[in-house]
Design an enzyme around this catalytic site. Sequence first.
Site, PDB file in Angstrom:
ATOM      1  CD  GLU A 232      42.839  43.218  31.265  1.00 14.62           C
ATOM      2  OE1 GLU A 232      43.632  43.678  32.100  1.00 14.62           O
ATOM      3  OE2 GLU A 232      41.630  43.512  31.232  1.00 14.62           O
ATOM      4  CG  ASP A 250      43.987  48.152  40.163  1.00 14.32           C
ATOM      5  OD1 ASP A 250      44.757  47.857  41.112  1.00 14.32           O
ATOM      6  OD2 ASP A 250      43.533  47.292  39.387  1.00 14.32           O
ATOM      7  CB  THR A 255      47.502  43.345  38.384  1.00 17.02           C
ATOM      8  OG1 THR A 255      46.516  44.075  39.113  1.00 17.02           O
ATOM      9  CG2 THR A 255      46.847  42.695  37.180  1.00 17.02           C
TER      10      THR A 255
END
Length: 448
Positions: A232, A250, A255
């Site tokens: 990640e 995305d 995020t």
Amino acid sequence: MNHPLRLAGLGAAALLAVGTVTTVVVMQGADAATETLLSQGRPATSSSVETSSLGAALAFDGNTGTRWASAEGSDPQWVRVDLGATKRITHVNLNWETAYGKAYRIETSSDDSVWTTIYSTTTGNGGTDDLTGLSGTGRYVRLFGTARGTEWGYSLFEFKVYGGSVTEGTPTASASASRTAGPSASASPSASPSRSASASATPTKSPTGTPGKDLNDPRKKDIAMQLVSSAENSSLDWKAQYKYIEDIGDGRGYTAGIIGFCSGTGDMLELVELYTQRVPGNVLAKYLPALRNVDGSDSHAGLDPNFTRDWKTAAADPAFQQAQNDERDRVYFNPSVSQAKADGLRALGQFIYYDAIVMHGPGNSAVSFGGIRKAAMAKAKTPAQGGDEVTYLNAFLDARVAAMKTEEAHSDTSRVDTAQRVFLNNRNFDLDPPLSWKVYGDSYNIAA
């Protein structure tokens, strides 16, 4: 992170009628817990009704010929039931009319004011949503809809809440969690275990009977965090990721943090809610209205221009770091490890489940954890069913790779091919270091 979400019940459920009280016996392995239908006939209210003949109480009357319906064409909407006293909530069953919720949360409250999310999804598809493995407490339970699945409103034939007294034992946790996917993904069981749950379970014996070999062992858990961080964040230093935040394009908004909490999938909202419960007036508290509004979308409305700056400021607060740890465990780590152990898997299999839930979310669609597990079980038996551990885990990884390739953002499958599959081929079931692997072409090592 990004992923689909909604996990239906794990194990068999049998309905028993005792007088006018309905109980559900949920079986998982050798454990069983009895649930009582708590909501039927209880007082209810809602944010709106389509007509006076479609009132909130009709969702709780036990009659599938009647229904509640909200006003048409507007979000958000909610319907709430008063259980009369604080109860333990373990299971919710939603029987939708044609007008269903695509994105919604199940929330509990002790005072009808402060709410805690125990389940959320952004990929509802109507029909019946049987949300098992929930873990929460409250006198009030509500469905809070943030995105309609049709042009109409929200409408439920029945909204059933099951559980028991808060003094009764809690059933074994199912892998139904609350991370929800963004517009291009699926949703959450989100049956998220409640925030009152312990952040980490007591280490237990592995299926071979050797103590200290499951992922709850502190050393094993840290290895799992490093493995996920390598994929990640391209770093083994997962503790440096509390301050991380960006929009990776995305479709899930921002995020951020150690597990990739997303503004568009509900888990970032739940994290900031928890932080604000613990530290009222913190630097992120003012963004709660905006986070509720952007849930289920990739929008930054109300967050820019200073949200990323304030996130990094909050990340220096040990209380915010602990909140991230606790939400990671509540929503992802504990449910995945519990399910893996129920399936008879050792530390490697537990990690494989955890990494899958982190990316895909614990849901039932083909590209969620539940769908991946179902596809694997169609090909091979779990060890708990008498199957071979290698055969089953290979089937699971095959199913996961297939799911990853359906989404461009996840089309690089090296976190499976040159990491998890390597450990499996080496028969390193206990995930013992030294470990060597590659992700996205970069090499990583954890020393013995």
